[in-house]
Write a protein that holds these residues in place. Structure first.
Motif, short mmCIF file in Angstrom:
data_model
loop_
_atom_site.label_atom_id
_atom_site.label_comp_id
_atom_site.label_asym_id
_atom_site.label_seq_id
_atom_site.Cartn_x
_atom_site.Cartn_y
_atom_site.Cartn_z
N LEU A 1 62.00 -18.23 -35.70
CA LEU A 1 60.40 -18.31 -35.51
C LEU A 1 59.74 -19.15 -35.87
N TYR A 2 60.44 -19.97 -37.04
CA TYR A 2 59.33 -21.05 -38.26
C TYR A 2 59.55 -21.82 -37.06
N GLU A 3 60.47 -22.61 -36.06
CA GLU A 3 59.91 -23.79 -35.64
C GLU A 3 59.50 -22.82 -34.16
N THR A 4 59.08 -21.92 -33.78
CA THR A 4 58.30 -21.83 -32.25
C THR A 4 57.32 -21.17 -33.71
N PHE A 5 56.83 -20.90 -33.92
CA PHE A 5 55.33 -21.21 -34.77
C PHE A 5 55.27 -22.50 -35.22
N THR A 6 55.53 -23.16 -35.97
CA THR A 6 55.06 -24.20 -35.93
C THR A 6 54.87 -25.57 -34.86
N LYS A 7 55.89 -25.20 -33.54
CA LYS A 7 55.85 -25.70 -33.01
C LYS A 7 54.40 -26.42 -31.60
N PHE A 8 53.66 -24.56 -31.97
CA PHE A 8 53.02 -23.68 -30.94
C PHE A 8 51.02 -23.66 -31.46
N SER A 9 51.24 -24.17 -33.26
CA SER A 9 49.93 -23.85 -33.53
C SER A 9 49.85 -25.00 -34.78
N ASP A 10 48.90 -24.99 -34.84
CA ASP A 10 48.39 -26.10 -36.14
C ASP A 10 49.06 -24.98 -37.96
N LYS A 11 48.81 -24.12 -37.92
CA LYS A 11 48.24 -23.21 -38.95
C LYS A 11 49.92 -23.42 -39.63
N LYS A 12 49.74 -22.99 -40.98
CA LYS A 12 50.94 -23.38 -42.19
C LYS A 12 51.37 -22.08 -41.69
N VAL A 13 52.96 -22.32 -41.94
CA VAL A 13 53.32 -21.80 -41.34
C VAL A 13 54.40 -21.61 -43.23
N SER A 14 54.83 -20.28 -43.18
CA SER A 14 56.05 -19.68 -44.13
C SER A 14 57.13 -19.73 -43.94
N LYS A 15 57.59 -20.34 -45.16
CA LYS A 15 58.49 -21.51 -44.74
C LYS A 15 59.97 -20.90 -45.11
N PRO A 16 61.13 -20.99 -44.47
CA PRO A 16 62.36 -19.54 -44.56
C PRO A 16 62.67 -20.65 -46.43
N PRO A 17 63.85 -19.63 -47.14
CA PRO A 17 63.80 -18.41 -46.35
C PRO A 17 62.37 -17.83 -46.86
N PHE A 18 62.09 -16.29 -45.59
CA PHE A 18 61.12 -15.51 -45.66
C PHE A 18 61.35 -14.14 -47.04
N LEU B 1 49.78 -16.33 -31.95
CA LEU B 1 49.64 -17.72 -31.63
C LEU B 1 48.28 -17.84 -31.08
N THR B 2 47.81 -17.43 -30.25
CA THR B 2 46.66 -17.52 -29.68
C THR B 2 45.80 -16.82 -29.74
N GLY B 3 45.83 -16.00 -31.09
CA GLY B 3 44.73 -15.70 -31.97
C GLY B 3 44.54 -14.54 -31.50
N GLU B 4 44.46 -13.84 -30.40
CA GLU B 4 44.25 -12.26 -30.09
C GLU B 4 44.34 -11.49 -30.81
N GLU B 5 43.29 -9.91 -30.56
CA GLU B 5 43.68 -9.18 -31.34
C GLU B 5 44.68 -7.97 -30.66
N ASN B 6 44.77 -8.26 -29.56
CA ASN B 6 45.31 -6.35 -28.20
C ASN B 6 46.06 -8.18 -27.52
N ILE B 7 47.24 -7.05 -27.88
CA ILE B 7 49.11 -7.72 -26.99
C ILE B 7 47.99 -7.70 -25.29
N ARG C 1 47.21 -19.63 -41.50
CA ARG C 1 48.53 -18.95 -42.25
C ARG C 1 48.93 -17.92 -41.83
N PHE C 2 50.17 -17.73 -40.85
CA PHE C 2 51.13 -17.52 -40.29
C PHE C 2 52.62 -16.69 -42.17
N GLU C 3 52.49 -15.08 -41.96
CA GLU C 3 53.24 -15.27 -43.17
C GLU C 3 53.64 -14.63 -43.09
#
Length: 341
Positions: A17-34, A299-305, A181-183
């Motif tokens: 999850l950390y590698e995926t979210f940091t690769k596809f977003s410029d937002k800050k991602v909480s670092k492991p361990p969560f 990742l795309t900022g959508e509110e509806n899946i 950020r993604f928390e």
């Protein structure tokens, strides 16, 4: 994963999850361990088992202060408070709209007090407070001058959920949520059993999870105190996945289902695949499966899946592209031994 513990699953999930979210977003991602948050703590502090940790507000338990209060709506109820920093300056219209929101979710009102410069209170709840209550509320909530303390009271089952909705609504209205950020967090230690309205013991979530403490816990602990190796991964208030260390022991399976009112004959009839497999032995196993669609939605900022699903069904559960569901022929029904009357 065979021969895996809960921590093994967490370690893999954190990497992916950390590698995926940091690769596809410029937002800050909480670092492991969560963060690992026990279910009971999550329901108390956030009013949900899917907390948005970008929201800085936390709910506080204050039921003990109102056991014998003169204010009937609080007496012997589950009472929670929510401190909102620097909200006393909001307009009357703002407070009125918050009250309207509370009524819309089933509350009978939304009591509050404003904290004055001298740490006295203004508000409809103040007159029902006993000597010492004001100091206690300030201490428990970490309140300061200019803050607002909201009060939510209901049954033990409903008060946490209502407090959680008030927490989210206040944060949204005051724009307190950091959208940069993604928390991430894991919700852990879900209860294995609970009692239904008739007092009968039932499974809380996944009946095939491994109880913490194994067979010894099932035989010697009160059912409501038994925790399971069940967990959720949550990001920004969205559940990406549920997972568990699965039970692999036939004796534990029989005992757990017996506590929930299932006989061994019931197991053989309703869960024959697992029941039979466990006779031969199964390795310890654990896992989880984060939903790619939910990850894409975040990742795309959508509110509806439905916005990130290639061919989403409409509100009537129809796939309009493929014309599904369609008519079933008599021959197809016969193949699966179904008769329509």
């Amino acid at each position: 994963m065979a021969f895996a513990t809960q921590e093994d699953v967490f370690d893999i999930a954190e990497q992916v999850l950390y590698e995926t979210f940091t690769k596809f977003s410029d937002k800050k991602v909480s670092k492991p361990p969560f963060r690992r948050i026990p279910f009971a703590e999550s329901m108390l502090k956030y009013g949900t088992d899917k907390p948005d940790l970008r929201n800085p507000l936390e709910i506080v338990e204050i039921s003990d202060m109102f056991v014998e209060t003169d204010f009937a709506p609080f007496r012997k109820k589950c009472v929670r408070s929510l401190n909102v920093p620097d909200a006393a300056a909001q307009s009357k219209k703002w407070f009125k709209r918050m009250e309207e929101f509370a009524l819309s979710i089933g509350m009978k009102g939304l009591g509050y007090v404003k904290v004055n410069d001298d740490l006295t209170f203004d508000g409809p709840i103040d007159k029902f407070l006993k000597p010492g209550d004001r100091e206690e509320l300030i201490a428990r909530n970490g309140s300061k001058a200019g803050d607002v303390i909201y009060f939510i009271a209901d049954t033990a089952a409903e008060a946490p959920k209502l407090a959680g909705q008030i927490r989210t609504e206040v944060a949204n209205r005051l724009k307190l949520i950091d959208t940069s950020r993604f928390e991430m967090c894991f919700i852990v230690d879900f209860p294995m059993f609970e009692r239904d309205e008739d007092g009968k013991i039932i499974f809380t979530h996944n009946p095939f999870s491994m109880p913490q403490g194994g067979l010894d816990a099932l035989e010697n602990q009160a059912p409501e105190t038994i925790l399971a190796y069940q967990y959720d991964i949550v990001c920004n208030g969205v559940e990406l996945s549920s997972g568990a260390v699965r039970n692999h022991d036939i004796e534990i399976m029989k005992k757990a289902f017996d506590m929930a009112g299932y006989s061994e004959d019931d197991l053989k009839a309703k869960f024959s695949a697992l029941y039979n497999a466990f006779q031969y032995g199964a390795p310890p196993h654990a896992g989880m499966a984060p939903g790619v669609d939910r990850m894409l939605m975040l990742l795309t900022g959508e509110e509806n899946i439905r916005e990130v699903i290639a061919f989403p069904m409409n509100s009537n559960a129809q796939d309009v592209l493929l014309g599904s569901p369609g008519e079933v022929t008599e021959q197809q029904l016969r193949e699966v031994h179904i008769k329509l009357r």
